[in-house]
Motif scaffolding. Structure first.
Motif, mmCIF file in Angstrom:
data_model
loop_
_atom_site.group_PDB
_atom_site.id
_atom_site.type_symbol
_atom_site.label_atom_id
_atom_site.label_comp_id
_atom_site.label_asym_id
_atom_site.label_seq_id
_atom_site.Cartn_x
_atom_site.Cartn_y
_atom_site.Cartn_z
ATOM 1 N N ARG A 187 -16.104 -10.321 -44.458
ATOM 2 C CA ARG A 187 -17.275 -9.454 -43.633
ATOM 3 C C ARG A 187 -18.300 -9.146 -44.760
ATOM 4 N N ILE A 188 -19.781 -9.326 -44.104
ATOM 5 C CA ILE A 188 -20.945 -9.250 -44.674
ATOM 6 C C ILE A 188 -21.762 -8.147 -44.516
ATOM 7 N N PHE A 189 -22.030 -7.021 -45.211
ATOM 8 C CA PHE A 189 -22.921 -5.941 -45.081
ATOM 9 C C PHE A 189 -24.307 -5.910 -45.706
ATOM 10 N N LYS A 190 -25.045 -4.978 -45.196
ATOM 11 C CA LYS A 190 -26.422 -4.770 -45.859
ATOM 12 C C LYS A 190 -26.362 -3.478 -46.407
ATOM 13 N N ARG A 191 -26.539 -2.956 -47.632
ATOM 14 C CA ARG A 191 -26.592 -1.689 -48.172
ATOM 15 C C ARG A 191 -27.849 -0.886 -47.661
ATOM 16 N N GLY A 192 -27.538 0.203 -47.099
ATOM 17 C CA GLY A 192 -28.417 1.136 -46.760
ATOM 18 C C GLY A 192 -28.625 2.346 -47.505
ATOM 19 N N LYS A 193 -28.952 3.447 -46.966
ATOM 20 C CA LYS A 193 -29.155 4.562 -47.898
ATOM 21 C C LYS A 193 -28.062 5.417 -47.889
ATOM 22 N N LYS A 194 -28.165 6.132 -49.223
ATOM 23 C CA LYS A 194 -27.138 7.065 -49.688
ATOM 24 C C LYS A 194 -27.073 8.286 -48.922
ATOM 25 N N LEU A 195 -26.104 8.712 -48.291
ATOM 26 C CA LEU A 195 -25.862 10.117 -47.634
ATOM 27 C C LEU A 195 -25.512 11.050 -48.771
ATOM 28 N N VAL A 196 -24.856 12.015 -48.393
ATOM 29 C CA VAL A 196 -24.407 13.143 -49.397
ATOM 30 C C VAL A 196 -23.613 12.506 -50.487
ATOM 31 N N LYS A 197 -22.551 11.559 -50.248
ATOM 32 C CA LYS A 197 -21.504 11.121 -51.089
ATOM 33 C C LYS A 197 -21.317 9.623 -50.925
ATOM 34 N N ARG A 198 -21.581 9.195 -49.720
ATOM 35 C CA ARG A 198 -21.146 7.712 -49.330
ATOM 36 C C ARG A 198 -22.397 7.079 -49.021
ATOM 37 N N TYR A 199 -22.500 5.747 -48.755
ATOM 38 C CA TYR A 199 -23.585 4.742 -48.761
ATOM 39 C C TYR A 199 -23.257 4.268 -47.102
#
Length: 198
Positions: A163-175
């Protein structure tokens, strides 16, 4: 058994681990890598206690995983089968079983403070403790994987299952990451290992 253990865990931990295995009548199976878990514990229909641990783990992660699984067995025997698998009873048991190993004769000095912190309240997997997981990784053989936190914002990466993903913003601890095929949003721990698609 002790000779086998010497290949997988720090030498100074072999005798006490062998004693734990003997005392709890554990059948230890060392298996090929499973992506979704490092190890598991099962009570077999015969009544025998089987623990499996992945062969590809570095010596420190192997030791932590093996003691983690023995803690399941001990906690179930002591408190009964109705306890939560990673509940208070298991945490207490894991802490007690692991304590004799958290010393410089077994673990490198740089891991000791991280282990001490982790075992104040152990989690279901050492992988969910990002700092400890990253510190343990330095003892792994090199591979072509990256951590999520190393993937640039907006870049694509692939999971072990394709599965392919696009990295988004960092929330508190996770992305926050977008699955390209479905448009669904998922959260990833910073230490999740993925393949960076350049």
């Amino acid at each position: 058994m002790q000779q086998v253990l010497e290949k997988y865990i720090p030498k100074t931990s072999v005798t006490p681990v062998f004693e734990l295995i003997k005392a709890n009548n554990v059948h230890l199976k060392i298996v090929n890598e499973r992506v979704t878990r490092h190890g598991d514990y099962r009570k077999m229909p015969t009544g025998q206690h089987q623990i499996t641990v992945n062969a590809n783990l570095n010596t420190y992660r192997f030791l932590i995983t093996l003691v983690h699984e023995i803690a399941h067995l001990v906690a179930f025997q002591k408190y009964g089968r109705t306890i939560k698998p990673h509940g208070v009873e298991w945490k207490r048991t894991f802490q007690q079983l692991m304590l004799p190993f958290i010393r410089p004769e077994v673990f490198p000095n740089q891991l000791l403070p991280l282990l001490a912190n982790h075992f104040k309240n152990p989690r279901a997997s050492s992988d969910t403790d990002a700092k400890l997981s990253i510190a343990l990784k330095q003892f792994d053989p090199p591979n072509d994987k990256n951590y999520i936190f190393e993937i640039p914002f907006g870049a694509h990466f692939r999971l072990y299952n394709g599965r392919i993903f696009k990295r988004g913003k960092k929330l508190v601890k996770r992305y926050e990451c977008l699955e390209v095929a479905t448009g669904r949003m998922y959260l990833f721990n910073p230490n999740a290992e993925v393949e960076f698609l350049k």
